[in-house]
Scaffold this motif. Sequence first.
Motif, PDB file in Angstrom:
ATOM      1  N   PHE A  89      31.228  34.077  47.550  1.00 27.91           N
ATOM      2  CA  PHE A  89      30.984  35.217  48.290  1.00 27.91           C
ATOM      3  C   PHE A  89      32.567  35.380  48.714  1.00 27.91           C
ATOM      4  O   PHE A  89      32.852  36.677  49.052  1.00 27.91           O
ATOM      5  CB  PHE A  89      30.372  34.786  49.335  1.00 27.91           C
ATOM      6  N   TYR A  90      33.537  34.491  48.695  1.00 27.71           N
ATOM      7  CA  TYR A  90      35.084  34.885  48.780  1.00 27.71           C
ATOM      8  C   TYR A  90      35.787  35.344  47.763  1.00 27.71           C
ATOM      9  O   TYR A  90      37.105  35.361  48.172  1.00 27.71           O
ATOM     10  CB  TYR A  90      35.451  33.612  49.708  1.00 27.71           C
ATOM     11  N   PHE A  91      35.190  35.267  46.560  1.00 33.33           N
ATOM     12  CA  PHE A  91      36.266  35.454  45.506  1.00 33.33           C
ATOM     13  C   PHE A  91      35.465  36.262  44.562  1.00 33.33           C
ATOM     14  O   PHE A  91      34.287  36.227  44.513  1.00 33.33           O
ATOM     15  CB  PHE A  91      36.497  34.152  44.619  1.00 33.33           C
ATOM     16  N   GLU A  92      36.251  37.452  44.075  1.00 32.38           N
ATOM     17  CA  GLU A  92      35.670  38.224  43.188  1.00 32.38           C
ATOM     18  C   GLU A  92      36.458  38.631  41.786  1.00 32.38           C
ATOM     19  O   GLU A  92      36.099  38.144  40.870  1.00 32.38           O
ATOM     20  CB  GLU A  92      35.461  39.788  43.882  1.00 32.38           C
ATOM     21  N   LYS A  93      37.901  38.809  42.143  1.00 34.95           N
ATOM     22  CA  LYS A  93      38.583  38.930  40.954  1.00 34.95           C
ATOM     23  C   LYS A  93      38.998  37.601  40.319  1.00 34.95           C
ATOM     24  O   LYS A  93      39.090  37.490  38.965  1.00 34.95           O
ATOM     25  CB  LYS A  93      39.935  39.522  41.291  1.00 34.95           C
ATOM     26  N   ARG A  94      39.177  36.323  41.084  1.00 35.45           N
ATOM     27  CA  ARG A  94      39.714  35.099  40.555  1.00 35.45           C
ATOM     28  C   ARG A  94      38.213  34.106  40.701  1.00 35.45           C
ATOM     29  O   ARG A  94      38.450  33.005  40.921  1.00 35.45           O
ATOM     30  CB  ARG A  94      40.688  34.497  41.321  1.00 35.45           C
ATOM     31  N   ARG A  95      37.016  34.613  40.674  1.00 35.93           N
ATOM     32  CA  ARG A  95      35.820  33.773  40.856  1.00 35.93           C
ATOM     33  C   ARG A  95      35.897  32.751  39.819  1.00 35.93           C
ATOM     34  O   ARG A  95      35.509  31.628  40.508  1.00 35.93           O
ATOM     35  CB  ARG A  95      34.595  34.728  40.743  1.00 35.93           C
ATOM     36  N   ALA A  96      36.051  33.084  38.550  1.00 37.45           N
ATOM     37  CA  ALA A  96      35.881  31.665  37.419  1.00 37.45           C
ATOM     38  C   ALA A  96      36.921  30.831  37.818  1.00 37.45           C
ATOM     39  O   ALA A  96      36.835  29.540  37.615  1.00 37.45           O
ATOM     40  CB  ALA A  96      35.981  32.254  36.437  1.00 37.45           C
ATOM     41  N   LEU A  97      38.417  31.187  38.107  1.00 38.19           N
ATOM     42  CA  LEU A  97      39.482  30.153  38.386  1.00 38.19           C
ATOM     43  C   LEU A  97      38.908  29.596  39.695  1.00 38.19           C
ATOM     44  O   LEU A  97      39.247  28.252  39.771  1.00 38.19           O
ATOM     45  CB  LEU A  97      40.679  31.205  38.730  1.00 38.19           C
ATOM     46  N   ALA A  98      38.553  29.978  40.852  1.00 36.60           N
ATOM     47  CA  ALA A  98      38.043  29.357  41.957  1.00 36.60           C
ATOM     48  C   ALA A  98      37.128  28.435  41.680  1.00 36.60           C
ATOM     49  O   ALA A  98      37.235  27.113  41.979  1.00 36.60           O
ATOM     50  CB  ALA A  98      37.466  30.193  43.034  1.00 36.60           C
ATOM     51  N   SER A  99      35.980  28.705  40.810  1.00 36.45           N
ATOM     52  CA  SER A  99      35.055  27.537  40.290  1.00 36.45           C
ATOM     53  C   SER A  99      35.618  26.630  39.409  1.00 36.45           C
ATOM     54  O   SER A  99      35.328  25.452  39.646  1.00 36.45           O
ATOM     55  CB  SER A  99      34.067  28.407  39.356  1.00 36.45           C
ATOM     56  N   GLY A 100      36.612  26.844  38.612  1.00 38.64           N
ATOM     57  CA  GLY A 100      37.480  25.655  38.027  1.00 38.64           C
ATOM     58  C   GLY A 100      38.029  24.822  38.867  1.00 38.64           C
ATOM     59  O   GLY A 100      38.285  23.797  38.605  1.00 38.64           O
ATOM     60  N   LEU A 101      38.704  25.299  39.844  1.00 40.88           N
ATOM     61  CA  LEU A 101      39.504  24.514  40.736  1.00 40.88           C
ATOM     62  C   LEU A 101      38.570  23.666  41.548  1.00 40.88           C
ATOM     63  O   LEU A 101      38.944  22.420  41.769  1.00 40.88           O
ATOM     64  CB  LEU A 101      40.514  25.248  41.835  1.00 40.88           C
ATOM     65  N   LEU A 102      37.331  24.339  41.877  1.00 40.41           N
ATOM     66  CA  LEU A 102      36.449  23.453  42.614  1.00 40.41           C
ATOM     67  C   LEU A 102      35.945  22.275  41.966  1.00 40.41           C
ATOM     68  O   LEU A 102      35.669  21.329  42.459  1.00 40.41           O
ATOM     69  CB  LEU A 102      35.525  24.403  43.137  1.00 40.41           C
ATOM     70  N   PHE A 115      31.590  23.230  31.222  1.00 38.43           N
ATOM     71  CA  PHE A 115      30.192  24.409  31.267  1.00 38.43           C
ATOM     72  C   PHE A 115      30.144  24.951  32.991  1.00 38.43           C
ATOM     73  O   PHE A 115      29.737  26.195  33.063  1.00 38.43           O
ATOM     74  CB  PHE A 115      29.052  23.743  30.650  1.00 38.43           C
ATOM     75  N   PHE A 116      30.300  23.870  33.818  1.00 43.55           N
ATOM     76  CA  PHE A 116      30.032  24.073  35.075  1.00 43.55           C
ATOM     77  C   PHE A 116      30.720  25.332  35.645  1.00 43.55           C
ATOM     78  O   PHE A 116      30.357  26.218  36.316  1.00 43.55           O
ATOM     79  CB  PHE A 116      30.078  22.921  35.937  1.00 43.55           C
ATOM     80  N   VAL A 117      32.087  25.500  35.043  1.00 43.03           N
ATOM     81  CA  VAL A 117      33.072  26.727  35.585  1.00 43.03           C
ATOM     82  C   VAL A 117      32.383  27.998  35.158  1.00 43.03           C
ATOM     83  O   VAL A 117      32.398  28.858  35.959  1.00 43.03           O
ATOM     84  CB  VAL A 117      34.285  26.511  34.909  1.00 43.03           C
ATOM     85  N   PHE A 118      31.855  28.086  34.037  1.00 42.79           N
ATOM     86  CA  PHE A 118      31.060  29.196  33.977  1.00 42.79           C
ATOM     87  C   PHE A 118      29.775  29.646  34.575  1.00 42.79           C
ATOM     88  O   PHE A 118      29.363  30.744  34.397  1.00 42.79           O
ATOM     89  CB  PHE A 118      30.934  29.415  32.100  1.00 42.79           C
ATOM     90  N   MET A 119      29.045  28.723  35.078  1.00 41.48           N
ATOM     91  CA  MET A 119      27.763  29.121  35.747  1.00 41.48           C
ATOM     92  C   MET A 119      27.913  30.076  36.808  1.00 41.48           C
ATOM     93  O   MET A 119      27.143  30.974  36.749  1.00 41.48           O
ATOM     94  CB  MET A 119      27.214  27.591  36.289  1.00 41.48           C
ATOM     95  N   LEU A 121      40.786  31.664  32.438  1.00 43.25           N
ATOM     96  CA  LEU A 121      40.619  32.347  31.421  1.00 43.25           C
ATOM     97  C   LEU A 121      39.224  33.440  31.614  1.00 43.25           C
ATOM     98  O   LEU A 121      39.293  34.320  31.044  1.00 43.25           O
ATOM     99  CB  LEU A 121      40.590  31.631  29.869  1.00 43.25           C
ATOM    100  N   ALA A 122      38.503  32.779  32.238  1.00 46.09           N
ATOM    101  CA  ALA A 122      37.081  33.277  32.169  1.00 46.09           C
ATOM    102  C   ALA A 122      37.234  34.560  33.187  1.00 46.09           C
ATOM    103  O   ALA A 122      36.019  35.194  33.189  1.00 46.09           O
ATOM    104  CB  ALA A 122      35.948  32.418  32.516  1.00 46.09           C
TER     105      ALA A 122
END
Length: 417
Positions: free
Chosen positions: A124-137, A330-334, A283-284
């Motif tokens: 909810f706090y990321f839009e442009k870098r949502r996949a990067l945030a998911s990758g870091l998480l 794979f979880f990064v892309f979810m 990249l995503a």
Amino acid sequence: MDTGYSWVVLTACCCINMLAFGLLKSYGMLLVELLKVYDGGAGTTAMVGSVTSLVMSFIGLFGCTLGEMTTFRKVLLLGGIFQASGLFLSVFVDRLHVMFLTYTVITGIGYGLLISPCATVLNFYFEKRRALASGLLNSASGVGMFIFQYLYGSLFDEYGLKGCLLIISGIVLNNCVAGSLIRQPQQLKEPNVSLIKTPDLNPINACVIFFRKVFKSRFKLFRNLPFALECASLALAQIGYASHFFLYPAFVKGRGFDDTSVVIAMVILSSLEVVCKIILGALADHISPTVLHSIVMLVGGVAAVVVTFTEKLWLLYAYAAITGALPGTFFVFMPPILVRSCGLKNLGASLSTVIVTGALLLAISVPGLGLMADITGNWNLSFRVIGAILFTSGLLMVVDEVKRSNEVNDKMQRDLI
């Protein structure tokens, strides 16, 4: 909405994922010590950890909805208390079977109230870098796994099992500190999602409303064909990748190599997973996550079949690297995939549904893959099936991407007309 506070949320969520998911992924170290202390048998002791994962996935279904109806801060605080309490109570356990209550149930509930809600609220706090945030998480869980594996080894030697669990129960209380930093997303502040804004609501009616919302939202999701395809694909990816943590050590040993080779292979796999989650997450944000997911799964599926035809150690290491670097991400892309098909407000319901579906199928598939090895006398057929599972995951996401592209093209043609 990538603001300064968004990075505060990311830091807090990474801390939670490191202390929760990282600890859960380190259960193998705890298993070894439990076998020494309780001598309850490998099967029963391993079940303590595997059933904990099921409890975590199932509770995640309710944790996300509870966060939407109250606040994610309260859910994360409650999860931190449950996780620490389960570990603390395990200090006083004298029989292994009691661990199913203290660790599997109580700590498992804590994991469920931390991991899925944490992965949901971040988006909810990321839009442009949502996949990067998911990758870091998700990389944080890998870092946590390395830290806790080291801590387990050091604390077992110094304080034994009970002393180790006592210290770690105090460490994971920091989840409550991190959870207190999370504000409720603005998109979830409408009056119709809160239970606490109706003071005359009795507990029974509140529970009825809550469970109705949980199951209604999940059933409604499967009416959406793109979500059904994505759920099947992501659940298969979860089976294909997670099964390596159970089966790949046995596969390497079955080729005649020693425990040191097994450890090196798993370190390669885990290390590449941590690094490549960040790279592919970044990249995503620029390439379709469904396309990336399809590629990593198709390559991983082919590699799982090819590795069954070799007995060279360097090729086994290479396969571990490929698995960690590609299917392991794979979880990064979810989140970005599910947000695109279900919307941001339905992310908690869709994400937790995918996770619990994959966990249930994994609990069934791993024993089945082990049975194949028992029947054939080696692990070749099992890994060829894993390859087929990963390949099917990629194909399903290809179908989803083609369907989406056709819908976009049809819409553009109608707009031109």
